[in-house]
Structure formats: C-alpha cells, structure tokens
Design a protein around this motif. Sequence first.
Motif, PDB file in Angstrom:
ATOM      1  N   GLU A   1      13.018  14.886  -7.170  1.00 42.75           N
ATOM      2  CA  GLU A   1      12.531  15.285  -5.841  1.00 42.75           C
ATOM      3  C   GLU A   1      11.437  14.341  -5.351  1.00 42.75           C
ATOM      4  O   GLU A   1      11.417  13.958  -4.177  1.00 42.75           O
ATOM      5  CB  GLU A   1      12.012  16.723  -5.885  1.00 42.75           C
ATOM      6  N   GLU A   2      10.517  14.000  -6.259  1.00 47.28           N
ATOM      7  CA  GLU A   2       9.427  13.076  -5.889  1.00 47.28           C
ATOM      8  C   GLU A   2       9.999  11.709  -5.516  1.00 47.28           C
ATOM      9  O   GLU A   2       9.556  11.072  -4.566  1.00 47.28           O
ATOM     10  CB  GLU A   2       8.443  12.920  -7.054  1.00 47.28           C
ATOM     11  N   LYS A   3      11.015  11.294  -6.295  1.00 48.47           N
ATOM     12  CA  LYS A   3      11.642   9.994  -6.006  1.00 48.47           C
ATOM     13  C   LYS A   3      12.266   9.994  -4.613  1.00 48.47           C
ATOM     14  O   LYS A   3      12.106   9.046  -3.853  1.00 48.47           O
ATOM     15  CB  LYS A   3      12.733   9.683  -7.050  1.00 48.47           C
ATOM     16  N   LYS A   4      12.963  11.115  -4.305  1.00 52.19           N
ATOM     17  CA  LYS A   4      13.624  11.200  -3.002  1.00 52.19           C
ATOM     18  C   LYS A   4      12.602  11.216  -1.873  1.00 52.19           C
ATOM     19  O   LYS A   4      12.790  10.563  -0.834  1.00 52.19           O
ATOM     20  CB  LYS A   4      14.506  12.453  -2.933  1.00 52.19           C
ATOM     21  N   ALA A   5      11.498  11.962  -2.065  1.00 53.33           N
ATOM     22  CA  ALA A   5      10.449  12.047  -1.031  1.00 53.33           C
ATOM     23  C   ALA A   5       9.820  10.672  -0.815  1.00 53.33           C
ATOM     24  O   ALA A   5       9.591  10.247   0.329  1.00 53.33           O
ATOM     25  CB  ALA A   5       9.397  13.067  -1.444  1.00 53.33           C
ATOM     26  N   THR A   6       9.572   9.960  -1.914  1.00 47.92           N
ATOM     27  CA  THR A   6       8.966   8.624  -1.812  1.00 47.92           C
ATOM     28  C   THR A   6       9.936   7.656  -1.150  1.00 47.92           C
ATOM     29  O   THR A   6       9.538   6.836  -0.310  1.00 47.92           O
ATOM     30  CB  THR A   6       8.555   8.111  -3.215  1.00 47.92           C
ATOM     31  N   GLN A   7      11.214   7.785  -1.531  1.00 49.51           N
ATOM     32  CA  GLN A   7      12.263   6.944  -0.947  1.00 49.51           C
ATOM     33  C   GLN A   7      12.323   7.171   0.571  1.00 49.51           C
ATOM     34  O   GLN A   7      12.418   6.218   1.349  1.00 49.51           O
ATOM     35  CB  GLN A   7      13.604   7.325  -1.580  1.00 49.51           C
ATOM     36  N   ALA A   8      12.244   8.470   0.968  1.00 54.83           N
ATOM     37  CA  ALA A   8      12.302   8.815   2.395  1.00 54.83           C
ATOM     38  C   ALA A   8      11.083   8.263   3.140  1.00 54.83           C
ATOM     39  O   ALA A   8      11.209   7.743   4.255  1.00 54.83           O
ATOM     40  CB  ALA A   8      12.373  10.334   2.552  1.00 54.83           C
ATOM     41  N   PHE A   9       9.907   8.331   2.510  1.00 51.92           N
ATOM     42  CA  PHE A   9       8.683   7.814   3.121  1.00 51.92           C
ATOM     43  C   PHE A   9       8.815   6.306   3.350  1.00 51.92           C
ATOM     44  O   PHE A   9       8.533   5.789   4.433  1.00 51.92           O
ATOM     45  CB  PHE A   9       7.477   8.110   2.209  1.00 51.92           C
ATOM     46  N   ARG A  10       9.291   5.611   2.323  1.00 55.41           N
ATOM     47  CA  ARG A  10       9.418   4.154   2.421  1.00 55.41           C
ATOM     48  C   ARG A  10      10.468   3.773   3.474  1.00 55.41           C
ATOM     49  O   ARG A  10      10.280   2.813   4.226  1.00 55.41           O
ATOM     50  CB  ARG A  10       9.774   3.544   1.048  1.00 55.41           C
TER      51      ARG A  10
ATOM     52  N   LEU B   1       0.824  -1.220   0.000  1.00 54.24           N
ATOM     53  CA  LEU B   1       0.000   0.000   0.000  1.00 54.24           C
ATOM     54  C   LEU B   1       0.857   1.269   0.000  1.00 54.24           C
ATOM     55  O   LEU B   1       0.342   2.368  -0.151  1.00 54.24           O
ATOM     56  CB  LEU B   1      -0.938   0.007   1.220  1.00 54.24           C
ATOM     57  N   TRP B   2       2.155   1.148   0.174  1.00 52.96           N
ATOM     58  CA  TRP B   2       3.033   2.315   0.179  1.00 52.96           C
ATOM     59  C   TRP B   2       3.182   2.848  -1.243  1.00 52.96           C
ATOM     60  O   TRP B   2       3.148   2.063  -2.205  1.00 52.96           O
ATOM     61  CB  TRP B   2       4.438   1.958   0.692  1.00 52.96           C
ATOM     62  N   PRO B   3       3.394   4.164  -1.383  1.00 54.06           N
ATOM     63  CA  PRO B   3       3.601   4.691  -2.743  1.00 54.06           C
ATOM     64  C   PRO B   3       4.883   4.125  -3.345  1.00 54.06           C
ATOM     65  O   PRO B   3       5.867   3.925  -2.635  1.00 54.06           O
ATOM     66  CB  PRO B   3       3.699   6.206  -2.530  1.00 54.06           C
ATOM     67  N   GLU B   4       4.824   3.862  -4.640  1.00 53.17           N
ATOM     68  CA  GLU B   4       5.974   3.276  -5.322  1.00 53.17           C
ATOM     69  C   GLU B   4       6.794   4.326  -6.045  1.00 53.17           C
ATOM     70  O   GLU B   4       6.239   5.335  -6.496  1.00 53.17           O
ATOM     71  CB  GLU B   4       5.489   2.262  -6.350  1.00 53.17           C
ATOM     72  N   ILE B   5       8.080   4.074  -6.201  1.00 58.43           N
ATOM     73  CA  ILE B   5       8.946   4.969  -6.981  1.00 58.43           C
ATOM     74  C   ILE B   5       8.809   4.554  -8.448  1.00 58.43           C
ATOM     75  O   ILE B   5       8.993   3.379  -8.785  1.00 58.43           O
ATOM     76  CB  ILE B   5      10.412   4.851  -6.511  1.00 58.43           C
ATOM     77  N   THR B   6       8.428   5.509  -9.284  1.00 61.49           N
ATOM     78  CA  THR B   6       8.242   5.187 -10.703  1.00 61.49           C
ATOM     79  C   THR B   6       9.190   6.021 -11.567  1.00 61.49           C
ATOM     80  O   THR B   6       9.687   7.069 -11.135  1.00 61.49           O
ATOM     81  CB  THR B   6       6.793   5.462 -11.150  1.00 61.49           C
ATOM     82  N   ASP B   7       9.392   5.557 -12.798  1.00 57.45           N
ATOM     83  CA  ASP B   7      10.289   6.251 -13.731  1.00 57.45           C
ATOM     84  C   ASP B   7       9.759   7.630 -14.112  1.00 57.45           C
ATOM     85  O   ASP B   7      10.523   8.498 -14.533  1.00 57.45           O
ATOM     86  CB  ASP B   7      10.477   5.407 -15.004  1.00 57.45           C
TER      87      ASP B   7
END
Lengths: 151, 177
Positions: free
Chosen positions: A66-75, A55-61
Amino acid sequence: MTQRLTRDELTAWGRRDCTLPRLSGDLGPRTVLVRRIGAATYLSFLPPDPPGAELWPEITDTMSDEEKKATQAFRAAREQEYLESLAPKEQAARLTAFRSVHLQVIAWCAIEPTFTVDEAKDLGDDAVGLSHQILEFSGLLTPAPAPQGSA
Amino acid sequence: MIQGFVLPLVVGGQARAAVVRELSAAEFFQGYPESTEATTAVRLARLRWEDGVLCRALTDPVVTPETLPNLGHEARAALLTAYFAVVGWESKTEAPPVEVVALSASPAALSTPTLPPASWRAAVITTASRFGHLPMQVWRLPISEFLFTAKLLVESLEEEIAAQERALMMAEARARG
C-alpha cells in the motif's frame, strides 16, 4: 542440509512465458519467453528525473504494498505536473522517451522470439502489457489489483 | 585460502543455499558511489555497486550482471542484506547463521587494487599507520576485518578527541581560576 542453488535452477527461475492478449485474440494463444530484468538495467532506461525529484519520497523494499502504491501515485502526480509545465515540443519528446522504455524492456528481456526496439513496436497494444508483465515478474512493479467485483 | 559462507535463500518458494566468498576491502568497495543524494543517477550507481558486490562474491552458483536478475528482486535483496550483515557492513540487520567454508582466493583479489573511494582513504591510511602496515595491505584485508578495525579505530579516535576536549576545558577552567 539445504540444497545448493544450481545454475540450471537459476536460469529456469529467471524465465517465463508471457501472454500477448491482443495477438492471442486475433491468432490464438501466443506467448513470448522472457528473462527477468535487474533494477539497475531498468532504471538506466528511464528518462532523467524532473528537477527537484531528489526531494520526492522514494519507493523502498521495506515499504508495504500500500505504501509503495501511495508513493508511486505521488511520484506519478508530480511527474504529470512537470510534464504539463513543459513546452509542447519538450512534452512530446518526454512522452516518447517514456513509451520507448517499454520497447527497451522487451528488447532486453525477450528470448523467444527476440525483438529489437524497432521490432517491438510491431507488438502494438501488447507492448505495454508485455513490458508490465516482465516488470512484475522481475519484482519491480506491484501487480495491479483485480478489478472490483471480479471472480 | 579465504573465508566463504553458505547463505540461505528462497528461490521459487524453495529453500536453497548459495556460496559466497568474503571479498577484500578493495573488491568490496569497487565502484562504490560516494554520493548519498536521492537522485536516479545515485540510485543507479548504488544498484550497480550492489550488483557488482554480489557478482564478485557469489561462487556457487557463479553469476554475472546479466544472470544475476534471474534471482528476482526479492531474493537478490535478501541475499545482499544477508551478505552485508555477515561481513559487518549492515549492522541494523542481524546476521543469519552461516556455515563457513574455505575457498581459494580469486585472481582478482591478488591483482593491484583500485584506490579507495575518497570517503574511505583516511580510514585506510590511519589504520595502516596505526598498525604498521602499508595502506595496500590494509586495503587487501578481508572486508569484515577491515570494517571491524576501521570502526574500532574511529571509536577510539572519538574517545581520544573527547578526552582531549575534556582536558582542554579543565585547563581553561583552571586558568580562569
């Protein structure tokens, strides 16, 4: 007409020398020739997801860096919460599994010299750095930003 | 002879081209993950399927699951998106202009295909019965022809169902007076 991609070009494009900072500091410049790693291979090295991770947001291409880093930090934060919820023995086993991912990446990608997972342990502090360089080179890890105030 | 395409790609900042062949539906769907769950296992299965599609389709240069990562993640994704758009799998992305080339069929395309994944079996059987072919003949169609036919068939079936529902509602309304 656009030039066809040759196998030699592909091989050359897929290899790079990575530096070993700690060993280089002790012995003079030292590098390891590595190949890129595919996302599927890298993913297969990771320990199983915590329950509910689907259910966690996924990192997509399509995401910005910035979005990738924020998602990475959330995960990473959710993973940390899960880790802290485990019994000490399970916690230690999961941490060991994560540390061994770096060694598996090196064993998979190092060409000259080659390493087994066990031999990669001899790299000490350089192991994590080398694994990060390989993942960045493969496009699977966003490069860390330069420290504030650096030249 | 089968159809192949010359797809553009950028490697090391240099514009290059790669030749891919059009896979049969059976080759395209080999290893296709049925599940859409956002789990690592499903992501892994999807990545392996995508790698498989590229390894089966690329003819110049030929790649294997071991050498494909040499492209780098970005070039791999761009090549896959272009291939999916050209064959009609990905309709959101506009297909790049491609040069079409004739290629000889691969031995894999002629061997007995694996069964379709469960979610595509009905499409294969319905297409076969509607057009008077054996399911295996349909399953061996080039992927672009298979996808086009399956989409057309689904649309016409949906229209037929909608027309039947309208007729039923009118009949019920007449019966009620």
